[in-house]
Design an enzyme around this catalytic site. Structure first.
Site, PDB file in Angstrom:
ATOM      1  N   MET A 270      -4.253  -7.795 -16.392  1.00 45.23           N
ATOM      2  CA  MET A 270      -5.110  -8.392 -15.370  1.00 45.23           C
ATOM      3  C   MET A 270      -4.812  -9.876 -15.216  1.00 45.23           C
ATOM      4  O   MET A 270      -4.746 -10.617 -16.196  1.00 45.23           O
ATOM      5  CB  MET A 270      -6.577  -8.164 -15.770  1.00 45.23           C
ATOM      6  CG  MET A 270      -7.574  -8.725 -14.795  1.00 45.23           C
ATOM      7  SD  MET A 270      -7.399  -7.950 -13.147  1.00 45.23           S
ATOM      8  CE  MET A 270      -7.828  -9.340 -12.117  1.00 45.23           C
ATOM      9  N   GLU A 305       1.866 -10.045 -13.417  1.00 45.30           N
ATOM     10  CA  GLU A 305       0.605 -10.793 -13.534  1.00 45.30           C
ATOM     11  C   GLU A 305       0.834 -12.272 -13.252  1.00 45.30           C
ATOM     12  O   GLU A 305       0.014 -12.929 -12.613  1.00 45.30           O
ATOM     13  CB  GLU A 305      -0.031 -10.605 -14.913  1.00 45.30           C
ATOM     14  CG  GLU A 305      -0.255  -9.154 -15.333  1.00 45.30           C
ATOM     15  CD  GLU A 305      -0.950  -8.292 -14.300  1.00 45.30           C
ATOM     16  OE1 GLU A 305      -1.751  -8.821 -13.512  1.00 45.30           O
ATOM     17  OE2 GLU A 305      -0.668  -7.070 -14.280  1.00 45.30           O
TER      18      GLU A 305
HETATM   19  N1  TRP Z   1      -5.049  -6.362 -10.757  1.00 44.30           N
HETATM   20  C1  TRP Z   1      -4.465  -5.734 -11.896  1.00 44.30           C
HETATM   21  C2  TRP Z   1      -2.969  -5.681 -11.669  1.00 44.30           C
HETATM   22  O1  TRP Z   1      -2.506  -5.083 -10.775  1.00 44.30           O
HETATM   23  C3  TRP Z   1      -4.903  -4.356 -12.191  1.00 44.30           C
HETATM   24  C4  TRP Z   1      -6.335  -4.023 -12.328  1.00 44.30           C
HETATM   25  C5  TRP Z   1      -7.209  -3.711 -11.374  1.00 44.30           C
HETATM   26  C6  TRP Z   1      -7.009  -3.752 -13.509  1.00 44.30           C
HETATM   27  N2  TRP Z   1      -8.370  -3.263 -11.878  1.00 44.30           N
HETATM   28  C7  TRP Z   1      -8.277  -3.262 -13.187  1.00 44.30           C
HETATM   29  C8  TRP Z   1      -6.637  -3.874 -14.833  1.00 44.30           C
HETATM   30  C9  TRP Z   1      -9.175  -2.839 -14.154  1.00 44.30           C
HETATM   31  C10 TRP Z   1      -7.538  -3.467 -15.786  1.00 44.30           C
HETATM   32  C11 TRP Z   1      -8.768  -2.940 -15.470  1.00 44.30           C
HETATM   33  O2  TRP Z   1      -2.228  -6.270 -12.340  1.00 44.30           O
HETATM   34 ZN    ZN Z   2      -1.325  -6.379  -9.693  1.00 51.44          ZN
END
Ligand code: TRP
Ligand code: ZN
Length: 878
Positions: A270, A305
């Site tokens: 994340m 990320e």
């Molecule tokens: N935004 C994160 C990515 O694509 C992924 C993500 C979205 C995420 N919702 C999440 C990670 C919930 C962990 C839990 O890199």
């Molecule tokens: Zn992403």
């Protein structure tokens, strides 16, 4: 939670409205406790809608202790509180206000791993998409961007490390002995990018000098004892930072960049501002403990990320329907990065394999949706292969149509125009259009069209006129009545009899040997004149569009491309198509390679590649691997899992026996001689292990022993896992010894134990179902840890088609029982497991009934989460 009688609400893109209020600053004080954690939030808000008479905040699973508006405490009769919302009356005359809200949570009981939770005794957060509302009442939507100051207070001996976004501004010991740490993030951000971590963590530190000369401190926090497994992650981060400066002109914007690895995590990682939180799987690695594939995964997720800092954080999404704005673009960027760091062709083959394995079935099934969905029940269900992987293909097509230079101009304008904003995909496409001067009007349809387009190709050569014509017809079974042709980039080359590229003799690309044509009509012809003889065309080079090609091509044509095409992607793809055709024909005839030789055009092209010492060994390995069972399944009307498995297995045995001597030689060469032509050692390992698997497929015990020798003698996890996986399907004492030895040696390392579960979950031997059931009782198995759960149940349901689809229905039952359990504890993960059952239409009627039966059972669960409801309901009824 809702029951099946009260259906959860559907949210529609067309209903989007700007927020009534904006939050400008957030001051959070989080007092960490073993029983309860107290969150005090002070918000400053500005009115955005002159008429609004109340302010409605999101909040879930919270205990509200107090609310004050403009420093005046509100008694409960002054506000409305439900299990999801807190509404406060605000007279329209009031333009600005402050709120003080105190809430309480119990992170140690939070099994959903959303909001604030505990992992291995440490506190951490996951706020995308809507986790912040589990921490405090807030306008939890990405178009509300605020500046955060966060104070973390807690027991400094238990939690010496306390982190949040931005820069550390203060660290003190309070009178009561607790530690208090203050972080300030100057960049306005949506709540989903908030993060907090506290624990007794080790830190690995490095630094990066940006192109403009600023020093950025880089820190990776891991559980103690893992400090020696961060080197590759750190190196990947530095490469990514440099690449983004060079390729896109994007510099990092804070003085510190932190990564924290946690063991309990719902997804991969994340991109929280300045404080990325990672599934430990995508951080921890040493050759001793991680495979080459793990190393590649780390490099790409770290980069992904990091790249979000610009594509996602500085410029974020207006609402969650725009998710592909950041995800499709960032996947495209991480794919480009990995292609630059490694072999571009091998990278592209892997990207397309993933797209076809996960996204094509999604786009052909009941969960099909455009990369910009028009509605959802639960947004967590839309972090899909379509939004991510197909989204990346859509960006790649824009890149292909614009060319490198104009694409960069478009991206530059996008960053310049929208920095600091929450925007839509439409604004992205407009910026690319304006920056490049290329019209993308028709291209925009990709954003709203579900389904994989099918392109039928026919060709003709006129010997009198020396003209060669290609005719293309677009079709899309998912697009329904309002099908409109898409703008499809077609990268194309023509080959002569020798396999040499022919320069186009006429037309707009005269003199070139490869060009991008635009298919924009439902049916469209491309004609080349002035050709001496019929050329062989190489279409959709590099997979220039995410489409299915329907082309009548005989084995000879495909074998020719497999042996000769200059475009390595197409060379690989021709081999896969050819092998699929052969296996499908055998299945249709009820024969296998045991009954008859494989066709000679295939065998000679196969030999040609096997003998070619100039190819990248990783490419050779991919080219000589038969298409997977699920790839073949996608080409059948009614999937016959057993017949596919039998046909593929027999062909592998035949190829093992036919080329036994060559495989032994390849094995020796790769094991003993260093990789040629600056290829990485991982390429040699890949080819060596491909050879090992073919040797094992011969069924000769000598090669089981070879696998065991490799397993025991190797110094790296790649070779150990390859030896194990080569034997996993057979029932033999050597196999049992090796699996026992592996667990014995590595039981302390969860990521290594995950592989042990996966290999057994995917093994196709008659005891498979009993094996999986027994593994579920193993002391190391738990439903609480998503990695462990995926390693057994996910791997079984998605990676073992023969036994998941066992005629008894036991495979389906295993899955639905797990979904029922997880529905209560971690609905996000539970919902992700539903998809394999949703493929029921692809199977025979007996299996259809069994699969539908399990979906119905799931829909009848009491206290069904919205997450699982949406997936099961659509799977059954769409
Ligand atoms: N935004 C994160 C990515 O694509 C992924 C993500 C979205 C995420 N919702 C999440 C990670 C919930 C962990 C839990 O890199
Ligand atoms: Zn992403």
């Amino acid at each position: 939670m809702s029951t099946t009688t009260a259906q959860p609400a559907t949210i529609h893109l067309k209903d989007y409205k700007e927020p009534d209020f904006r939050i400008e600053t957030v001051h959070l004080t989080v007092e960490l406790g073993e029983e309860t954690t107290l969150i005090t939030s002070r918000l400053t808000l500005k009115r955005n809608n002159a008429q609004a008479e109340k302010l409605t905040l999101n909040g879930e699973h919270l205990k509200l202790l107090s609310v004050a508006m403009n420093d005046k405490p509100l008694t409960p009769d002054k506000y409305e509180l439900s299990d999801k919302l807190l509404s406060l009356p605000v007279p329209p005359s009031q333009k600005e206000l402050t709120l003080d809200i105190v809430t309480e949570t119990r992170p140690q009981d939070n099994t959903a791993l959303e909001g604030l939770y505990k992992s291995s005794g440490n506190f951490c957060t996951q706020c995308e998409a809507q986790g912040f509302r589990r921490i405090t009442y807030f306008l939890d939507r990405p178009d509300v961007m605020a500046v955060y100051t966060t104070i973390i207070i807690g027991d400094g001996s238990r939690y010496p490390v306390m982190l949040s976004n931005g820069n550390l501004t203060e660290k003190v010991t309070l009178d009561d002995g607790r530690q208090s740490v203050t972080w300030h993030d100057p960049h306005p951000k949506p709540a989903y990018l908030f993060a907090l971590v506290a624990g007794d963590l080790a830190c690995v530190e490095d630094s990066f000098k940006t192109r403009s000369g600023r020093d950025v401190k880089l820190q990776i926090f891991v559980e103690k004892g893992n400090e020696d497994k961060c080197e590759h992650a750190m190196l990947s981060l530095k490469k990514a930072m440099k690449w983004d400066e060079e390729k896109y002109g994007r510099e990092y914007d804070l003085d510190i960049f932190m990564i924290v690895a946690v063991s309990d995590f719902n997804m991969g990682a994340m991109e929280n501002k300045g404080l990325n939180v990672f599934n430990s799987k995508y951080v921890l690695a040493s050759p001793e403990t991680a495979t080459d594939a793990d190393f590649d995964g780390i490099e790409s997720v770290i980069a992904h990320e990091y790249f979000h800092n610009w594509t996602g954080n500085r410029i974020t999404c207006r609402d969650w329907f725009q998710l592909t704005l950041k995800e499709g673009l960032t996947v495209f960027r991480d794919q480009q990065f990995s292609a630059d760091m490694n072999s571009a062709a091998v990278q592209r083959i892997g990207d397309v394999q993933r797209l076809r394995a996960a996204q094509f079935p999604e786009d052909a099934g009941p969960l099909a949706h455009p990369i910009q969905p028009q509605s959802y029940v639960e947004i967590n269900n839309f972090y899909t292969a379509t939004v991510y992987e197909k989204g990346a293909e859509v960006i790649r097509m824009i890149h292909t149509l614009l060319g490198e230079e104009k694409f960069r101009k478009g991206m530059d304008l996008y960053f310049e125009r929208h920095d600091g904003q929450a925007v839509t995909t439409e604004e992205f496409v407009s910026a690319l259009e304006d920056g490049s001067g290329v019209n993308l009007t028709q291209f925009r349809r990709w954003y709203i069209t579900p389904g994989t387009p099918e392109i039928t190709v026919s060709e003709s050569f006129d010997e009198k006129r020396n003209t060669y014509s290609l005719s293309f017809t677009q079709k899309n079974t998912k697009a329904g009545d309002d099908f409109k042709p898409l703008h499809i980039p077609l990268k194309l080359g023509l080959l002569d009899d020798e396999g040499k590229s022919i320069a186009f003799p006429d037309g707009p690309f005269k003199g070139e040997t490869e060009a991008v044509f635009s298919l924009t009509e439902e049916t469209q012809d491309i004609t080349f004149s002035g050709l001496a003889s019929r050329p062989q065309s190489s279409l959709f080079r590099g997979f220039s569009a995410p489409v299915k090609i329907r082309q009548e091509m005989d084995d000879g044509g495909l074998a020719f491309l497999f042996a000769k095409d200059e475009d390595l992607f197409n060379r690989w793809d021709a081999g896969q198509r050819l092998a699929s055709n052969i296996l499908l024909k055998q299945i249709e005839n009820g024969t296998t390679a045991e009954d008859a030789d494989l066709p000679s055009p295939f065998l000679s092209a196969f030999t040609n590649i096997l003998d070619d010492k100039n190819l990248d060994r990783a490419f050779t390995a991919s080219a000589l691997t038969l298409p997977g069972e699920q790839d073949i399944a996608q080409k059948m009307q009614v999937v016959e899992v057993d017949a596919i498995h039998a046909a593929r297995d027999a062909a592998r045995r035949k190829l093992g026996l036919t080329f036994e001597e060559k495989w032994r030689q390849v094995y020796e060469d790769c094991a003993n001689a260093p990789s040629p032509n600056n290829q990485p050692e991982s390429s040699s390992r890949r080819l060596k292990n491909t050879a090992l698997h073919y040797l094992i497929a011969t069924g000769r015990e000598d090669y089981y022993t070879l696998a065991k020798t490799q397993y025991l003698g190797s110094d790296n996890m790649t070779d150990r896992v390859a030896a194990l996986s080569g034997l996993s399907d057979i029932t033999h004492a050597i196999r049992d010894e090796m699996f026992a030895d592996y667990y014995q040696k590595w039981q302390q390392d969860p990521l290594i134990v995950d592989k042990w579960f996966s290999l057994q979950a995917m093994a196709t031997r008659p005891t498979a179902i009993a094996d999986v059931k027994a593994l579920m009782q193993h002391p190391a198995f738990t439903l609480k840890n998503p990695n462990r759960l995926r390693s057994l149940i996910g791997a079984f349901a998605s990676g073992n088609p023969v036994y998941f689809h066992d005629k008894s229905g036991d495979g389906y039952r295993i899955l639905s029982d797990v979904i029922a359990e997880l529905n209560k504890t971690n609905p996000q993960i539970a919902a992700r497991l539903v998809a394999p059952l949703g493929q029921w239409r692809r199977y025979d009627t007996d299996r259809q009934e069994l699969m539908k039966g399990e979906l119905e059972k799931i829909l009848n669960l009491s206290e069904l989460s919205d997450h699982v409801y949406e997936m099961a309901n659509k799977s059954l009824h769409n």
